[in-house]
Design a protein around this motif. Structure first.
Motif, mmCIF file in Angstrom:
data_model
loop_
_atom_site.group_PDB
_atom_site.id
_atom_site.type_symbol
_atom_site.label_atom_id
_atom_site.label_comp_id
_atom_site.label_asym_id
_atom_site.label_seq_id
_atom_site.Cartn_x
_atom_site.Cartn_y
_atom_site.Cartn_z
ATOM 1 N N UNK A 172 0.811 -1.223 0.000
ATOM 2 C CA UNK A 172 0.000 0.000 0.000
ATOM 3 C C UNK A 172 0.842 1.269 0.000
ATOM 4 N N UNK A 173 1.943 1.255 0.753
ATOM 5 C CA UNK A 173 2.738 2.478 0.925
ATOM 6 C C UNK A 173 4.095 2.420 0.239
ATOM 7 N N UNK A 174 4.576 1.216 -0.065
ATOM 8 C CA UNK A 174 5.892 1.087 -0.670
ATOM 9 C C UNK A 174 7.030 1.090 0.317
ATOM 10 N N UNK B 161 8.726 0.149 6.627
ATOM 11 C CA UNK B 161 9.448 0.621 7.812
ATOM 12 C C UNK B 161 9.046 2.033 8.249
ATOM 13 N N UNK B 162 8.235 2.710 7.455
ATOM 14 C CA UNK B 162 7.959 4.123 7.714
ATOM 15 C C UNK B 162 6.926 4.358 8.808
ATOM 16 N N UNK B 163 6.059 3.391 9.059
ATOM 17 C CA UNK B 163 4.990 3.576 10.038
ATOM 18 C C UNK B 163 4.906 2.386 10.976
ATOM 19 N N UNK B 164 4.150 2.568 12.031
ATOM 20 C CA UNK B 164 3.838 1.474 12.952
ATOM 21 C C UNK B 164 2.373 1.095 12.766
ATOM 22 N N UNK B 165 1.972 -0.070 13.211
ATOM 23 C CA UNK B 165 0.547 -0.416 13.137
ATOM 24 C C UNK B 165 -0.340 0.618 13.842
ATOM 25 N N UNK B 166 0.148 1.169 14.930
ATOM 26 C CA UNK B 166 -0.636 2.170 15.658
ATOM 27 C C UNK B 166 -0.995 3.347 14.765
ATOM 28 N N UNK C 241 2.828 -5.726 19.752
ATOM 29 C CA UNK C 241 3.629 -4.500 19.867
ATOM 30 C C UNK C 241 3.327 -3.521 18.725
ATOM 31 N N UNK C 242 2.088 -3.076 18.623
ATOM 32 C CA UNK C 242 1.704 -2.239 17.475
ATOM 33 C C UNK C 242 2.387 -0.871 17.444
ATOM 34 N N UNK C 243 3.005 -0.476 18.546
ATOM 35 C CA UNK C 243 3.687 0.820 18.581
ATOM 36 C C UNK C 243 5.129 0.738 18.092
ATOM 37 N N UNK C 244 5.574 -0.436 17.671
ATOM 38 C CA UNK C 244 6.960 -0.635 17.227
ATOM 39 C C UNK C 244 6.975 -0.913 15.729
ATOM 40 N N UNK C 245 7.863 -0.254 14.967
ATOM 41 C CA UNK C 245 7.954 -0.547 13.531
ATOM 42 C C UNK C 245 8.417 -1.987 13.308
ATOM 43 N N UNK C 246 8.203 -2.486 12.121
ATOM 44 C CA UNK C 246 8.599 -3.858 11.810
ATOM 45 C C UNK C 246 10.103 -4.065 11.975
ATOM 46 N N UNK C 247 10.495 -5.278 12.364
ATOM 47 C CA UNK C 247 11.904 -5.589 12.583
ATOM 48 C C UNK C 247 12.462 -6.490 11.484
ATOM 49 N N UNK C 248 11.652 -6.842 10.499
ATOM 50 C CA UNK C 248 12.055 -7.847 9.522
ATOM 51 C C UNK C 248 12.807 -7.217 8.349
ATOM 52 N N UNK C 249 13.772 -7.983 7.825
ATOM 53 C CA UNK C 249 14.644 -7.486 6.770
ATOM 54 C C UNK C 249 13.973 -7.423 5.410
ATOM 55 N N UNK C 250 14.676 -6.836 4.434
ATOM 56 C CA UNK C 250 14.084 -6.627 3.104
ATOM 57 C C UNK C 250 13.643 -7.915 2.407
ATOM 58 N N UNK C 251 14.429 -9.003 2.534
ATOM 59 C CA UNK C 251 14.035 -10.250 1.863
ATOM 60 C C UNK C 251 12.702 -10.744 2.412
ATOM 61 N N UNK C 252 12.575 -10.727 3.741
ATOM 62 C CA UNK C 252 11.312 -11.146 4.350
ATOM 63 C C UNK C 252 10.178 -10.229 3.918
#
Length: 228
Positions: free
Chosen positions: A108-110, A113-118, A139-150
């Motif tokens: 949706x956004x491209x 890493x730019x936003x959190x679920x919150x 932990x919706x207040x934390x940005x994703x921790x997963x790398x680009x491949x994932x």
């Protein structure tokens, strides 16, 4: 009468019997995953204990089964165990919700890493079908921790079926089967059996859809190709 042939036959039967009991254990876990919102630990330990005993039993006799007979068993039973997991809900784990959510955010956004679920709790652009996922992400207040491949894999899964778990599981299972193919070209089938039937791998990949298989495949490929 050929004593060696009889020994091989009995070892093959032991491998198949162990695999059949394991398959029953995995089918039981899949059924329990739909019956309980939070699977009781006693149930979990019984299933996993059974699967481990069967796998270790097969390992003890696998060296006595001819490779031409053992390899199809590795593929057939290993695939069957994972196939059962495709129909199960995650067991004692909620991380998959983040994977499904990241797939939508990336699409949706491209930028996952730019936003959190919150940040999206009041976003009218979130599809209705993804709202239960958004509301339950850990932990919706934390940005994703997963790398680009994932993240690209999450996006691929979202493209196939937004908010659905099965395409993501298929990606992971295919990675594991490709890894098995590489291993069978580098080690004896009896040694590859532990990977093909490992209860921890089956549970974490086919049932809980953890992304480790994405990293294991290139790691195994790099190790094997570095030796050629």
């Amino acid at each position: 009468m050929n004593p060696g042939g009889g020994r091989r036959l009995s070892s093959s039967v032991v491998v198949d019997a162990a695999a059949l009991v394991s398959l029953g254990a995995w089918a039981t876990l899949a059924l329990l995953s739909h019956r309980f919102e939070q699977l009781p630990l006693a149930h979990y330990f019984v299933v996993m204990g059974t699967a481990w005993v069967c796998t270790l039993t097969a390992l003890r006799v696998a060296t006595r089964v001819p490779a031409a007979s053992l390899v199809p068993r590795l593929w057939g039973w290993g695939s069957a165990f994972r196939f059962v997991g495709l129909f199960a809900r995650p067991v004692l784990d909620g991380d998959v919700l983040r994977y499904l959510w990241d797939g939508w955010v990336f699409s949706h956004t491209g930028n996952p890493y730019a936003t959190t679920p919150t940040d999206h709790f009041d976003d009218p652009g979130v599809p209705e079908g993804l709202l239960p996922i958004l509301n339950a992400v850990n932990h919706p207040d934390i940005p994703t921790i997963y790398g680009p491949v994932a993240e690209w894999a999450f996006r691929l899964s979202h493209f196939v079926a937004p908010g659905e778990l099965w395409p993501w599981k298929l990606v992971l299972v295919l990675c594991e089967l490709l890894t098995l193919r590489l291993l069978l070209g580098a080690v004896a089938p009896a040694r590859a059996l532990l990977f093909a039937w490992c209860p921890l791998l089956i549970q974490e990949t086919a049932f809980n859809a953890h992304p480790e298989a994405l990293g294991v495949l290139p790691m195994v490929a790099a190790v094997i190709w570095s030796r050629t």
